[in-house]
Write an enzyme that holds these catalytic residues in place. Structure first.
Site, short mmCIF file in Angstrom:
data_model
loop_
_atom_site.label_atom_id
_atom_site.label_comp_id
_atom_site.label_asym_id
_atom_site.label_seq_id
_atom_site.Cartn_x
_atom_site.Cartn_y
_atom_site.Cartn_z
N TYR A 4 -18.79 -0.37 25.30
CA TYR A 4 -17.46 0.24 25.49
C TYR A 4 -17.14 1.14 24.30
O TYR A 4 -16.75 2.30 24.47
CB TYR A 4 -16.38 -0.83 25.67
CG TYR A 4 -15.01 -0.20 25.83
CD1 TYR A 4 -14.68 0.48 27.00
CD2 TYR A 4 -14.07 -0.23 24.80
CE1 TYR A 4 -13.44 1.12 27.14
CE2 TYR A 4 -12.83 0.39 24.93
CZ TYR A 4 -12.53 1.05 26.11
OH TYR A 4 -11.31 1.67 26.23
N LYS A 17 -16.60 5.26 24.09
CA LYS A 17 -15.40 5.94 23.55
C LYS A 17 -15.76 6.79 22.32
O LYS A 17 -15.11 7.80 22.07
CB LYS A 17 -14.30 4.92 23.25
CG LYS A 17 -13.69 4.31 24.52
CD LYS A 17 -13.01 5.36 25.41
CE LYS A 17 -12.33 4.79 26.63
NZ LYS A 17 -11.64 5.82 27.45
#
Ligand code: NDP
Ligand code: 8X3
Length: 257
Positions: free
Chosen positions: A157, A161
């Site tokens: 994750y 990002k």
């Protein structure tokens, strides 16, 4: 302050959380909206409310940003005024699971990378040419504090990002000699369906994420989006990190339980 009345705003992930809250804020400013996501029932409900409450035009698009052909054909299919997308809010995104690289699920990794990174690229690639034809535009990406810092078991994750952060910066350079602005809004902890999705509906785990402090609300982030969107043309919000008061970093949260 820039007047956005009548401008077309396309929001990905408009069925929940930050995307949905932003749709209501742009509607208040009199923007016409293209709302995109996979859950059609929610798209219909939200669009009907917005039409009735604000008298704006709303087009809904059932879209899976992970599928380039889907994105391309839906954007190619835009007709008339809907081609004049002024603002793209690249918001669709998700986390799946919290596991070490050794134990992580390949399927979860693919879903995060395909949505958060490739999906954002597919939509941007399809919409930027329309903005260039129209000689105006603004791309606002929803990044994350996880695009600046990492945490154990947040590997992919956070990686996705960090990629959004890199893509945003590169996009801004590529479009420097054009009228298009590029911004990223990078929240800390916001109470949305994000944690329910991450923990696959295990409500107890999801609730723990927001326990013992007051998290940001989707409206808080929508306000940051609107701030960036309504600056005068000479003013670019390049990057805005937004925390709840109790947070100072991705792992630095004061909880009183
Ligand atoms: P929600 O789960 O509430 O909303 C996510 C939205 O993304 C939904 O509307 C969902 O719609 C959409 N979406 C997910 N996958 C796809 C897909 N493949 N195609 C199209 N739409 C998709 O979470 P948030 O509002 O919190 O998340 C919005 C963004 O904010 C994400 O990019 C997230 O990473 C980021 N963020 C969230 C933080 C938080 O703490 N909540 C903090 C920092 C950043 P549908 O399922 O109908 O397709
Ligand atoms: C979501 C914030 O801390 O759950 O982008 O990674 S965090």
């Amino acid at each position: 302050m820039k007047n956005l009345k009548g401008k077309i705003v396309l929001i990905t992930g408009a069925t929940s959380g930050i995307g949905k809250a932003s749709a209501y804020k742009f509607a208040e400013l009199g923007c016409d909206l293209i709302l995109a996501a996979r859950r059609e029932d929610r798209l219909e409900k939200i669009s009907n409310e917005l039409r009735t409450e604000y008298g704006i035009d709303v087009l809904t698009i059932r879209l899976d940003v992970q599928k380039y052909e889907d994105v391309k054909s839906k954007v190619d299919g835009l007709e008339g005024k809907w081609k004049k997308v002024y603002l793209l809010l690249n918001n669709a995104g998700l986390a799946r699971g919290m596991a070490s690289v050794k134990d992580g699920s390949v399927q979860d990794w693919n879903e995060m990378i395909d949505t958060n990174v490739k999906g954002l690229l597919y939509v941007s690639k399809s919409i930027i040419p329309l903005m260039l034809d129209n000689k105006e535009g603004h791309v606002i990406n929803i990044g994350s504090i996880a695009g600046h810092e990492v945490y154990p078991n947040g590997n992919v994750y956070a990686g996705s990002k960090h990629a959004v952060d890199a893509i945003t910066k590169s996009m801004r350079m590529e479009l420097l000699d054009s009228p298009i602005r590029v911004s990223t809004i990078d929240p800390g902890l916001v109470e949305t369906e994000f944690s329910v999705v991450r923990h696959r509906g295990v409500e107890d785990k999801a609730k723990l994420t927001y326990e013992g402090y007051t998290p940001l609300s989707p409206d808080d982030i929508a306000e940051a989006v609107i701030f960036a969107a309504t600056r005068n043309d000479n003013f670019v919000v390049a990057e805005m990190i937004v925390f709840p008061k109790a947070q100072a970093g991705v792992r630095d949260v004061v909880r009183k339980v």
